[in-house]
Design a protein around this motif. Structure first.
Motif, PDB file in Angstrom:
ATOM      1  N   LYS A  23       0.834  -1.198   0.000  1.00 57.92           N
ATOM      2  CA  LYS A  23       0.000   0.000   0.000  1.00 57.92           C
ATOM      3  C   LYS A  23       0.874   1.256   0.000  1.00 57.92           C
ATOM      4  CE  LYS A  23      -3.457   2.447   2.675  1.00 57.92           C
ATOM      5  NZ  LYS A  23      -4.111   2.589   3.966  1.00 57.92           N
ATOM      6  N   TYR A  26       2.196   1.875  -3.501  1.00 56.54           N
ATOM      7  CA  TYR A  26       1.176   2.437  -4.379  1.00 56.54           C
ATOM      8  C   TYR A  26       0.885   3.901  -4.047  1.00 56.54           C
ATOM      9  CZ  TYR A  26       0.150  -1.799  -6.919  1.00 56.54           C
ATOM     10  OH  TYR A  26       0.237  -2.883  -7.752  1.00 56.54           O
ATOM     11  N   GLU A  27       0.929   4.250  -2.769  1.00 62.80           N
ATOM     12  CA  GLU A  27       0.710   5.648  -2.391  1.00 62.80           C
ATOM     13  C   GLU A  27       1.826   6.547  -2.907  1.00 62.80           C
ATOM     14  OE1 GLU A  27       0.180   5.445   1.832  1.00 62.80           O
ATOM     15  OE2 GLU A  27      -1.915   4.825   1.638  1.00 62.80           O
ATOM     16  N   ASP A  30       1.109   6.693  -7.002  1.00 57.65           N
ATOM     17  CA  ASP A  30      -0.112   7.352  -7.477  1.00 57.65           C
ATOM     18  C   ASP A  30       0.064   8.812  -7.897  1.00 57.65           C
ATOM     19  OD1 ASP A  30      -1.813   5.222  -7.586  1.00 57.65           O
ATOM     20  OD2 ASP A  30      -2.655   5.527  -5.585  1.00 57.65           O
ATOM     21  N   LYS A  33       1.166   9.206 -11.447  1.00 55.34           N
ATOM     22  CA  LYS A  33       0.251   8.760 -12.489  1.00 55.34           C
ATOM     23  C   LYS A  33      -0.773   9.832 -12.845  1.00 55.34           C
ATOM     24  CE  LYS A  33      -1.612   4.976 -11.150  1.00 55.34           C
ATOM     25  NZ  LYS A  33      -2.137   3.712 -10.686  1.00 55.34           N
TER      26      LYS A  33
END
Length: 72
Positions: A23, A26-27, A30, A33
């Motif tokens: 997690k 991904y944080e 992000d 993106k």
């Protein structure tokens, strides 16, 4: 090392992460993106700068040199 090899290694490493560290990864990813929005320049300011630059009696490079000399 090719791009695909590097990518495959990263994917394998991510596959072995527990949910909490995954997690966190991904944080971190992000924000990259999301498309970035660049504000349009204020046309009045652009016009003012162009006017100021065009009024110079000498090249801008010489003006900059003089200002640098004054600071020294």
């Amino acid at each position: 090392m090719t791009r695909e090899t590097l990518r495959d290694e990263r994917v394998r490493a991510l596959d072995h992460l527990s949910p909490e560290p995954l997690k966190a990864v991904y944080e971190l990813i992000d924000p990259f993106k999301e498309p970035t929005e660049q504000a349009a320049p204020n046309q009045e300011v652009v016009r003012d700068v162009r006017d100021a630059l065009s009024d110079g009696s000498e090249p801008l490079s010489r003006t900059i040199e003089k200002e640098r000399e004054e600071r020294i």
